[in-house]
Scaffold this motif. Structure first.
Motif, PDB file in Angstrom:
ATOM      1  N   MET A  30       0.840  -1.205   0.000  1.00  0.00           N
ATOM      2  CA  MET A  30       0.000   0.000   0.000  1.00  0.00           C
ATOM      3  C   MET A  30       0.873   1.253   0.000  1.00  0.00           C
ATOM      4  SD  MET A  30      -3.420  -0.874   2.090  1.00  0.00           S
ATOM      5  CE  MET A  30      -2.788  -0.589   3.718  1.00  0.00           C
ATOM      6  N   GLY A  31       2.168   1.092  -0.268  1.00  0.00           N
ATOM      7  CA  GLY A  31       3.034   2.258  -0.388  1.00  0.00           C
ATOM      8  C   GLY A  31       3.479   2.806   0.961  1.00  0.00           C
ATOM      9  N   HIS A  34       8.951   1.270   3.539  1.00  0.00           N
ATOM     10  CA  HIS A  34       9.992   1.295   4.560  1.00  0.00           C
ATOM     11  C   HIS A  34      10.842   0.039   4.403  1.00  0.00           C
ATOM     12  CE1 HIS A  34       7.449  -1.645   6.482  1.00  0.00           C
ATOM     13  NE2 HIS A  34       6.457  -0.783   6.595  1.00  0.00           N
ATOM     14  N   GLY A  36      10.906  -2.709   5.842  1.00  0.00           N
ATOM     15  CA  GLY A  36      10.159  -3.972   5.822  1.00  0.00           C
ATOM     16  C   GLY A  36       9.725  -4.319   4.404  1.00  0.00           C
ATOM     17  N   HIS A  37       9.104  -3.345   3.730  1.00  0.00           N
ATOM     18  CA  HIS A  37       8.716  -3.569   2.332  1.00  0.00           C
ATOM     19  C   HIS A  37       9.939  -3.887   1.470  1.00  0.00           C
ATOM     20  CE1 HIS A  37       5.459  -0.545   3.513  1.00  0.00           C
ATOM     21  NE2 HIS A  37       4.748  -1.576   3.110  1.00  0.00           N
ATOM     22  N   TYR A  71      -4.387   7.585   5.287  1.00  0.00           N
ATOM     23  CA  TYR A  71      -3.278   6.639   5.132  1.00  0.00           C
ATOM     24  C   TYR A  71      -2.111   7.362   4.440  1.00  0.00           C
ATOM     25  CZ  TYR A  71      -0.888   2.203   4.810  1.00  0.00           C
ATOM     26  OH  TYR A  71       0.026   1.208   4.990  1.00  0.00           O
ATOM     27  N   CYS A 145       5.799 -12.119  -2.820  1.00  0.00           N
ATOM     28  CA  CYS A 145       6.360 -12.034  -1.473  1.00  0.00           C
ATOM     29  C   CYS A 145       5.371 -11.345  -0.530  1.00  0.00           C
ATOM     30  CB  CYS A 145       7.653 -11.209  -1.496  1.00  0.00           C
ATOM     31  SG  CYS A 145       8.952 -11.991  -2.468  1.00  0.00           S
ATOM     32  N   PHE A 146       5.170 -11.940   0.640  1.00  0.00           N
ATOM     33  CA  PHE A 146       4.318 -11.351   1.679  1.00  0.00           C
ATOM     34  C   PHE A 146       5.076 -11.383   3.000  1.00  0.00           C
ATOM     35  CE2 PHE A 146       1.352 -12.420  -1.603  1.00  0.00           C
ATOM     36  CZ  PHE A 146       0.446 -11.369  -1.575  1.00  0.00           C
ATOM     37  N   GLY A 147       4.917 -10.335   3.804  1.00  0.00           N
ATOM     38  CA  GLY A 147       5.663 -10.231   5.055  1.00  0.00           C
ATOM     39  C   GLY A 147       4.930 -10.910   6.202  1.00  0.00           C
ATOM     40  N   LYS A 149       5.055  -9.841   9.097  1.00  0.00           N
ATOM     41  CA  LYS A 149       4.480  -8.777   9.914  1.00  0.00           C
ATOM     42  C   LYS A 149       2.964  -8.960   9.959  1.00  0.00           C
ATOM     43  CE  LYS A 149       3.590  -4.501  11.473  1.00  0.00           C
ATOM     44  NZ  LYS A 149       2.373  -4.124  10.820  1.00  0.00           N
ATOM     45  N   ASP A 150       2.401  -9.332   8.804  1.00  0.00           N
ATOM     46  CA  ASP A 150       0.968  -9.587   8.680  1.00  0.00           C
ATOM     47  C   ASP A 150       0.794 -11.092   8.498  1.00  0.00           C
ATOM     48  OD1 ASP A 150      -0.077  -6.615   8.218  1.00  0.00           O
ATOM     49  OD2 ASP A 150       1.772  -6.897   7.099  1.00  0.00           O
ATOM     50  N   GLN A 153      -2.554 -12.505   7.341  1.00  0.00           N
ATOM     51  CA  GLN A 153      -2.776 -12.164   5.924  1.00  0.00           C
ATOM     52  C   GLN A 153      -2.011 -13.125   5.012  1.00  0.00           C
ATOM     53  OE1 GLN A 153      -2.813  -8.027   4.221  1.00  0.00           O
ATOM     54  NE2 GLN A 153      -0.687  -8.511   3.788  1.00  0.00           N
ATOM     55  N   LEU A 175       9.584 -10.780   9.492  1.00  0.00           N
ATOM     56  CA  LEU A 175       9.136  -9.485  10.024  1.00  0.00           C
ATOM     57  C   LEU A 175      10.370  -8.626  10.324  1.00  0.00           C
ATOM     58  CD1 LEU A 175       6.599  -9.270  13.018  1.00  0.00           C
ATOM     59  CD2 LEU A 175       8.299  -7.539  12.508  1.00  0.00           C
ATOM     60  N   ILE A 176      10.383  -7.414   9.803  1.00  0.00           N
ATOM     61  CA  ILE A 176      11.526  -6.512  10.031  1.00  0.00           C
ATOM     62  C   ILE A 176      11.151  -5.471  11.085  1.00  0.00           C
ATOM     63  CG2 ILE A 176      13.137  -4.897   8.935  1.00  0.00           C
ATOM     64  CD1 ILE A 176      13.372  -7.741   7.807  1.00  0.00           C
ATOM     65  N   ALA A 183       7.952  -3.121  15.389  1.00  0.00           N
ATOM     66  CA  ALA A 183       7.746  -3.665  14.043  1.00  0.00           C
ATOM     67  C   ALA A 183       7.554  -2.503  13.074  1.00  0.00           C
ATOM     68  CB  ALA A 183       6.519  -4.569  14.036  1.00  0.00           C
ATOM     69  N   LEU A 184       8.291  -2.513  11.962  1.00  0.00           N
ATOM     70  CA  LEU A 184       8.143  -1.423  10.990  1.00  0.00           C
ATOM     71  C   LEU A 184       6.751  -1.469  10.387  1.00  0.00           C
ATOM     72  CD1 LEU A 184      11.570  -1.447   9.096  1.00  0.00           C
ATOM     73  CD2 LEU A 184      10.788   0.118  10.888  1.00  0.00           C
TER      74      LEU A 184
HETATM   75  P1  AMP Z   1       1.421  -2.945   3.464  1.00  0.00           P
HETATM   76  O1  AMP Z   1       1.949  -1.868   2.576  1.00  0.00           O
HETATM   77  O2  AMP Z   1       1.412  -2.585   4.916  1.00  0.00           O
HETATM   78  O3  AMP Z   1       0.114  -3.520   2.979  1.00  0.00           O
HETATM   79  O4  AMP Z   1       2.461  -4.143   3.369  1.00  0.00           O
HETATM   80  C1  AMP Z   1       2.824  -4.694   2.133  1.00  0.00           C
HETATM   81  C2  AMP Z   1       3.641  -5.929   2.363  1.00  0.00           C
HETATM   82  O5  AMP Z   1       4.802  -5.601   3.129  1.00  0.00           O
HETATM   83  C3  AMP Z   1       2.878  -7.015   3.159  1.00  0.00           C
HETATM   84  O6  AMP Z   1       3.213  -8.296   2.646  1.00  0.00           O
HETATM   85  C4  AMP Z   1       3.413  -6.817   4.548  1.00  0.00           C
HETATM   86  O7  AMP Z   1       3.345  -7.985   5.344  1.00  0.00           O
HETATM   87  C5  AMP Z   1       4.854  -6.434   4.268  1.00  0.00           C
HETATM   88  N1  AMP Z   1       5.405  -5.719   5.405  1.00  0.00           N
HETATM   89  C6  AMP Z   1       4.947  -4.579   5.980  1.00  0.00           C
HETATM   90  N2  AMP Z   1       5.687  -4.257   7.067  1.00  0.00           N
HETATM   91  C7  AMP Z   1       6.613  -5.231   7.205  1.00  0.00           C
HETATM   92  C8  AMP Z   1       7.666  -5.492   8.148  1.00  0.00           C
HETATM   93  N3  AMP Z   1       7.894  -4.694   9.176  1.00  0.00           N
HETATM   94  N4  AMP Z   1       8.409  -6.612   7.954  1.00  0.00           N
HETATM   95  C9  AMP Z   1       8.184  -7.445   6.925  1.00  0.00           C
HETATM   96  N5  AMP Z   1       7.217  -7.250   6.001  1.00  0.00           N
HETATM   97  C10 AMP Z   1       6.435  -6.171   6.139  1.00  0.00           C
END
Ligand code: AMP
Length: 283
Positions: A30-31, A34, A36-37, A71, A145-147, A149-150, A153, A175-176, A183-184
């Motif tokens: 979702m942009g 950071h 983590g992304h 957001y 790739c999916f993090g 962190k979620d 999901q 998770l970063i 958690a980022l």
């Molecule tokens: P979002 O933009 O929050 O929807 O996240 C997009 C992708 O980045 C999802 O797969 C999240 O799980 C992953 N993501 C967001 N934050 C982190 C993090 N701190 N560590 C690892 N992956 C992350």
């Protein structure tokens, strides 16, 4: 790096890329990117010929009283970060491009999506699975790739891929965290300095819970979760949930449980944060 704003451009590019026999890696976001992304992007870069990042604040996964309108967004910053990390295509559509007017078809996972964030954010996972399904059709990735962190999901999307025969491999990524353990998250920018330091209690409480699970197993998960919730509340958080569930079923742990998802969601000020620990149990 190419920027596409329309579904037609992305779909044509993906078809040509696949015809050329190249491996496509997808990173949906979702942009407001950071580290983590970018760890997902780097993983995709290391495995794919062509890396596609999508940047879309998906309205269908936000509830009426959630933070869709506020957001954080910064396209130029995101564009630069993607370029620096060797992304090939950035897909950044408007909502009106992504959803046809009167769009009335959904993808809904109905088991793993029920507890945790699914219980506190009705409609959230239905929005997520629908948009991710659409992105899979458009970008035709070999893997995505999916993090973790979620974590929920990630598991819901793995189930969707299995159940609906998407020909996409899901790559879960670690998770970063920031140096201090937070958690980022794009939402961290809403936090005041005071809220941010109080929010560290989530990670601390979950680490404490991890230790207890590792030592005692799952015989007192409700006690472990209550203790973690109390610690977050004592730090000034408003706890949405703290739960310890079987990682495979997202239901209460049983004698068969080998790995536990210890997950928390809590508000600091008006900002809702989530975090989790995946805890492997002794066999
Ligand atoms: P979002 O933009 O929050 O929807 O996240 C997009 C992708 O980045 C999802 O797969 C999240 O799980 C992953 N993501 C967001 N934050 C982190 C993090 N701190 N560590 C690892 N992956 C992350």
């Amino acid at each position: 790096m190419i920027v596409f704003r329309t579904k037609a451009e992305l779909a044509r590019f993906a078809s040509e890329t696949r015809r050329a026999g190249k491996v496509i890696g997808l990173v949906p976001t979702m942009g407001y990117l950071h580290a983590g992304h970018m760890s997902l992007v780097d993983t995709a870069r290391s495995k794919a010929d062509v890396v596609i990042v999508t940047l879309f604040v998906n309205p269908t996964q936000f509830g009426p009283n959630e933070d869709l309108d506020r957001y954080p967004r910064d396209f130029e910053r995101d564009r630069k970060m993607c370029e620096e990390h060797g992304v090939d295509v950035l897909f950044a559509p408007e909502a009106a491009e992504m959803y046809a007017p009167g769009s009335s078809t959904w993808i809904e996972e109905t088991d793993l999506a029920r507890p945790l964030c699914g219980a506190s954010r009705p409609g959230f996972y239905r929005g997520v699975t629908t948009v991710v399904g659409k992105l899979f059709h458009l970008a035709q990735p070999d893997f995505a790739c999916f993090g973790l962190k979620d974590a929920q999901q990630c598991f819901v999307i793995e189930r969707m891929v299995r159940d609906l025969d998407f020909q996409v491999k899901i790559v879960p990524c670690p998770l970063i965290r920031d140096a201090d353990g937070l958690a980022l998250s794009s939402r961290n920018r809403y936090l005041s300095a005071d809220e941010r330091s109080r929010a560290l209690s989530i990670h601390k409480a979950l680490l404490e819970g991890r230790r207890a699970l590792e030592e005692q197993g799952t015989k007192d998960v409700s006690g472990i979760c209550a203790k973690a919730a109390a610690a977050i509340t004592a730090a000034g958080g408003r706890v949405d949930y703290v739960e310890a569930l079987d990682r495979a079923t997202l239901k209460a742990p049983t004698a068969e449980t080998r790995e536990v998802l210890l997950a928390a969601a809590a508000f600091f000020g008006t900002t809702r944060l989530i975090d989790n620990e995946l805890v492997e149990l002794e066999a």
